[in-house]
Scaffold this motif. Structure first.
Motif, PDB file in Angstrom:
ATOM      1  N   ILE A   1     -14.157  34.516  17.979  1.00 43.64           N
ATOM      2  CA  ILE A   1     -14.424  33.765  16.747  1.00 43.64           C
ATOM      3  C   ILE A   1     -13.082  33.338  16.166  1.00 43.64           C
ATOM      4  O   ILE A   1     -12.418  34.079  15.437  1.00 43.64           O
ATOM      5  N   THR A   2     -12.674  32.131  16.530  1.00 42.88           N
ATOM      6  CA  THR A   2     -11.367  31.618  16.126  1.00 42.88           C
ATOM      7  C   THR A   2     -11.299  30.127  16.405  1.00 42.88           C
ATOM      8  O   THR A   2     -12.006  29.617  17.276  1.00 42.88           O
ATOM      9  N   ASN A   3     -10.433  29.442  15.683  1.00 43.69           N
ATOM     10  CA  ASN A   3     -10.128  28.046  15.978  1.00 43.69           C
ATOM     11  C   ASN A   3      -8.794  27.913  16.706  1.00 43.69           C
ATOM     12  O   ASN A   3      -8.394  26.803  17.066  1.00 43.69           O
ATOM     13  N   ASP A   4      -8.105  29.042  16.938  1.00 40.60           N
ATOM     14  CA  ASP A   4      -6.775  29.000  17.556  1.00 40.60           C
ATOM     15  C   ASP A   4      -6.835  28.720  19.053  1.00 40.60           C
ATOM     16  O   ASP A   4      -5.857  28.263  19.649  1.00 40.60           O
ATOM     17  N   PHE A   5      -7.952  29.046  19.685  1.00 41.79           N
ATOM     18  CA  PHE A   5      -8.139  28.764  21.103  1.00 41.79           C
ATOM     19  C   PHE A   5      -9.632  28.696  21.380  1.00 41.79           C
ATOM     20  O   PHE A   5     -10.446  29.028  20.534  1.00 41.79           O
ATOM     21  N   GLY A   6      -9.958  28.231  22.574  1.00 41.94           N
ATOM     22  CA  GLY A   6     -11.375  28.124  22.935  1.00 41.94           C
ATOM     23  C   GLY A   6     -11.936  26.733  22.780  1.00 41.94           C
ATOM     24  O   GLY A   6     -13.117  26.509  23.027  1.00 41.94           O
ATOM     25  N   GLY A   7     -11.078  25.791  22.363  1.00 45.12           N
ATOM     26  CA  GLY A   7     -11.539  24.418  22.236  1.00 45.12           C
ATOM     27  C   GLY A   7     -11.113  23.781  20.932  1.00 45.12           C
ATOM     28  O   GLY A   7     -10.433  24.391  20.099  1.00 45.12           O
ATOM     29  N   THR A   8     -11.519  22.534  20.773  1.00 44.68           N
ATOM     30  CA  THR A   8     -11.149  21.756  19.574  1.00 44.68           C
ATOM     31  C   THR A   8     -12.382  21.305  18.808  1.00 44.68           C
ATOM     32  O   THR A   8     -12.391  20.233  18.214  1.00 44.68           O
ATOM     33  N   LEU A   9     -13.426  22.115  18.815  1.00 48.29           N
ATOM     34  CA  LEU A   9     -14.653  21.773  18.102  1.00 48.29           C
ATOM     35  C   LEU A   9     -14.381  21.491  16.630  1.00 48.29           C
ATOM     36  O   LEU A   9     -14.981  20.597  16.027  1.00 48.29           O
ATOM     37  N   TYR A  10     -13.445  22.239  16.048  1.00 51.30           N
ATOM     38  CA  TYR A  10     -13.126  22.083  14.625  1.00 51.30           C
ATOM     39  C   TYR A  10     -12.614  20.689  14.289  1.00 51.30           C
ATOM     40  O   TYR A  10     -12.739  20.234  13.146  1.00 51.30           O
ATOM     41  N   GLU A  11     -12.047  19.994  15.252  1.00 48.93           N
ATOM     42  CA  GLU A  11     -11.561  18.640  14.998  1.00 48.93           C
ATOM     43  C   GLU A  11     -12.708  17.668  14.719  1.00 48.93           C
ATOM     44  O   GLU A  11     -12.517  16.627  14.096  1.00 48.93           O
ATOM     45  N   TYR A  12     -13.901  18.024  15.188  1.00 51.03           N
ATOM     46  CA  TYR A  12     -15.073  17.166  15.004  1.00 51.03           C
ATOM     47  C   TYR A  12     -15.931  17.596  13.815  1.00 51.03           C
ATOM     48  O   TYR A  12     -16.508  16.751  13.131  1.00 51.03           O
ATOM     49  N   ILE A  13     -16.023  18.908  13.580  1.00 48.13           N
ATOM     50  CA  ILE A  13     -16.968  19.382  12.562  1.00 48.13           C
ATOM     51  C   ILE A  13     -16.291  20.136  11.418  1.00 48.13           C
ATOM     52  O   ILE A  13     -16.963  20.514  10.452  1.00 48.13           O
ATOM     53  N   GLY A  14     -14.986  20.341  11.481  1.00 48.80           N
ATOM     54  CA  GLY A  14     -14.263  21.057  10.432  1.00 48.80           C
ATOM     55  C   GLY A  14     -14.081  22.523  10.770  1.00 48.80           C
ATOM     56  O   GLY A  14     -14.923  23.135  11.442  1.00 48.80           O
ATOM     57  N   ARG A  15     -12.977  23.103  10.310  1.00 44.56           N
ATOM     58  CA  ARG A  15     -12.637  24.483  10.646  1.00 44.56           C
ATOM     59  C   ARG A  15     -13.637  25.492  10.075  1.00 44.56           C
ATOM     60  O   ARG A  15     -14.071  26.421  10.767  1.00 44.56           O
ATOM     61  N   GLU A  16     -14.005  25.327   8.807  1.00 42.20           N
ATOM     62  CA  GLU A  16     -14.890  26.300   8.177  1.00 42.20           C
ATOM     63  C   GLU A  16     -16.264  26.303   8.827  1.00 42.20           C
ATOM     64  O   GLU A  16     -16.843  27.357   9.076  1.00 42.20           O
ATOM     65  N   ARG A  17     -16.789  25.103   9.101  1.00 45.28           N
ATOM     66  CA  ARG A  17     -18.116  25.032   9.711  1.00 45.28           C
ATOM     67  C   ARG A  17     -18.089  25.603  11.128  1.00 45.28           C
ATOM     68  O   ARG A  17     -19.033  26.271  11.549  1.00 45.28           O
ATOM     69  N   ALA A  18     -17.010  25.353  11.856  1.00 42.09           N
ATOM     70  CA  ALA A  18     -16.905  25.887  13.218  1.00 42.09           C
ATOM     71  C   ALA A  18     -16.958  27.417  13.204  1.00 42.09           C
ATOM     72  O   ALA A  18     -17.699  28.033  13.983  1.00 42.09           O
ATOM     73  N   ILE A  19     -16.195  28.041  12.305  1.00 37.49           N
ATOM     74  CA  ILE A  19     -16.206  29.501  12.190  1.00 37.49           C
ATOM     75  C   ILE A  19     -17.574  30.000  11.739  1.00 37.49           C
ATOM     76  O   ILE A  19     -18.104  30.994  12.268  1.00 37.49           O
ATOM     77  N   GLU A  20     -18.169  29.300  10.785  1.00 33.52           N
ATOM     78  CA  GLU A  20     -19.505  29.677  10.278  1.00 33.52           C
ATOM     79  C   GLU A  20     -20.532  29.676  11.410  1.00 33.52           C
ATOM     80  O   GLU A  20     -21.348  30.602  11.529  1.00 33.52           O
ATOM     81  N   LEU A  21     -20.487  28.656  12.266  1.00 38.97           N
ATOM     82  CA  LEU A  21     -21.441  28.567  13.367  1.00 38.97           C
ATOM     83  C   LEU A  21     -21.177  29.638  14.419  1.00 38.97           C
ATOM     84  O   LEU A  21     -22.115  30.184  15.000  1.00 38.97           O
ATOM     85  N   MET A  22     -19.912  29.955  14.679  1.00 38.04           N
ATOM     86  CA  MET A  22     -19.604  31.020  15.634  1.00 38.04           C
ATOM     87  C   MET A  22     -20.112  32.371  15.121  1.00 38.04           C
ATOM     88  O   MET A  22     -20.603  33.195  15.904  1.00 38.04           O
ATOM     89  N   LYS A  23     -19.995  32.589  13.827  1.00 34.47           N
ATOM     90  CA  LYS A  23     -20.517  33.827  13.243  1.00 34.47           C
ATOM     91  C   LYS A  23     -22.045  33.866  13.311  1.00 34.47           C
ATOM     92  O   LYS A  23     -22.651  34.925  13.516  1.00 34.47           O
ATOM     93  N   TYR A  24     -22.669  32.696  13.135  1.00 31.67           N
ATOM     94  CA  TYR A  24     -24.136  32.610  13.248  1.00 31.67           C
ATOM     95  C   TYR A  24     -24.573  32.956  14.671  1.00 31.67           C
ATOM     96  O   TYR A  24     -25.531  33.707  14.871  1.00 31.67           O
TER      97      TYR A  24
END
Length: 455
Positions: free
Chosen positions: A78-101
């Motif tokens: 659960i991180t935006n530091d590696f594993g892809g660039t999904l946050y560039e499309y949907i935003g950092r907070e939402r990306a983390i929120e979805l990974m936690k979900y």
């Protein structure tokens, strides 16, 4: 006519299907995969009668329900530091929120009781920096290969009554129609209003063909090449006991290339993978203490980015892997001491060593396979890791080659992960945007919610 067809039953496909089932139960959904159902996914390698890859028509490790992640060690970072660039499309907070979900879904389907590790507040970050290494930030949920299998089985049992699954059904063509899309297999064609493509890394060639046929723009040109290191678990125990997986990056002095650790498997095993007929190496580990070994394994990878006019980065990686297969009949293993001395390993020296191999591989010489620049970087990284984990550079440390991480050409998609065709979504590792279980799963949830809101 389906409302939604999902191509690929890996993490992205599973979580898009699951979320659609929860949000819009009235939707008619179909999921297609080239591989088998979960219970039928069995690799014939048993270490006794079958010791190495026999080239199955469909690789049970790479394809089928759960995708290539089904028999991984079930690490959800659960991180935006590696594993892809999904946050560039949907935003950092939402990306983390979805990974936690996604983590919460895994926990409610059999993953409860597994441990969440974190780099927050660790003194190991300072130790790394003092030795020219960078420890990346992450929270890591480790399910283990055994618990991961249980979670997938529970998800499938909940989903199978709400949608149609077509296993052993490779999709041969995706077409745009007046009503949406037509998905064809060798046997039949199926129509849908919306289509989600989630074919993973093993579908990289297929994805490139689809993008070419539909004139969907792509970009980027990357492949990761390296080896899998196996050593006594006690050498890395101070890292793995606290962090489980430590993502460490080293910038080489000679070429200033980045070498990184990847897919760390404490007390795990080294395994074969078959991607498009090419045998490469990977690693697994288990949550149950009864299934653990005395070794830890991890990959050391160098990312190669290519510029014009060369565009076939995956072809470059495949050619190196094929050379390894040619020389070793599959995966090659070499002692680190033999590598730095410039000599080929043999069965006798490996058998007399301090590390008992967990994979039956061919003793050989990786310097005949890997380009010098990549091999020099890996050797430099091993000596750097030896400063924070003394013993890493021992002569008997085993290196298996080659490990190759193929990436899709990054597909041009919008902020909804939608291609230039409305209703055609491209998600997961097959999009070139995500490179991990957690990011791929999160992309599936994100697209499913968008479809549910717009249907």
């Amino acid at each position: 006519m389906y409302d939604v067809i999902i191509i690929g039953a890996g993490p992205g496909g599973i979580f898009s299907a699951y979320e659609l089932m929860k949000k819009k139960q009235e939707l008619k959904i179909a999921v297609f995969d080239a591989g088998h159902s979960l219970e039928e996914r069995k690799c014939p390698i048993d270490g006794d009668r079958v010791k190495s890859c026999i080239g199955c028509k469909t690789c049970a490790i790479m394809n089928g329900f759960g995708g290539a992640g089904a028999f991984s060690d079930g690490k959800y970072n659960i991180t935006n530091d590696f594993g892809g660039t999904l946050y560039e499309y949907i935003g950092r907070e939402r990306a983390i929120e979805l990974m936690k979900y996604v983590d919460s879904i895994n926990m409610s389907h059999g993953g409860e009781g597994t441990k969440m590790y974190s780099t927050a507040g660790t003194s190991l970050k300072k130790l790394c920096l003092q030795n020219k290494l960078k420890l990346l930030d992450a929270s890591v949920r480790h399910l283990g290969t055994d618990v991961n299998y249980v979670v997938l089985g529970n998800l499938f049992r909940e989903m199978k009554g709400h949608m149609d699954f077509y296993f052993d059904s490779p999709v041969t063509k995706v077409e745009v129609t007046d009503q949406g899309y037509r998905v064809s297999t060798k046997q039949e064609s199926y129509d849908c209003k919306k289509c989600i493509i989630s074919v993973g890394r093993s579908g990289s060639k297929w994805m490139e063909a689809v993008c070419s046929e539909l004139s969907i723009p792509t970009k980027s040109n990357r492949v990761d090449i390296g080896v899998r290191v196996e050593l006594p678990a006690i050498i890395f125990s101070h890292l793995t006991d606290e962090l489980y997986e430590s993502k460490i990056v080293y910038r080489t002095e000679r070429f200033e290339d980045n070498v990184r650790t990847f897919c760390m498997n404490p007390y795990g095993i080294v395994v074969n993978e078959n991607t498009n007929g090419i045998v490469t190496v990977n690693g697994h580990s288990y949550d149950s203490p009864d299934l653990r070994t005395e070794n830890t394994n991890f990959a050391l990878l160098v990312a190669k980015h290519f510029s014009e006019p060369f565009k076939d980065s995956n072809g470059y990686g495949e050619s190196i892997a094929r050379l390894s297969n040619m020389l070793g009949g599959g995966v090659i293993v070499q002692r680190f001491g033999d590598l730095v001395r410039g000599r080929r390993s043999n069965g006798k020296r490996i058998a007399e060593g301090l590390v008992t191999p967990t994979l039956a591989a061919t003793p050989g010489d990786l310097s005949l396979v890997l380009p010098k620049r990549i091999l020099d970087g890996i050797i430099e990284m091993i000596y750097a890791l030896d400063k924070i984990a003394p013993g890493t550079a021992n002569d008997d440390t085993l290196l298996y080659g080659v490990e190759v991480k193929f990436y899709n050409m990054e597909v041009e998609i919008d902020e909804h992960l939608q291609s230039k065709y409305p209703g055609l979504y491209i998600i997961g590792d097959g999009s070139g945007v995500t490179h991990s279980l957690s990011h791929a799963s999160a992309s599936g949830v994100y697209v499913a919610r968008h479809i549910a809101e717009t249907c």
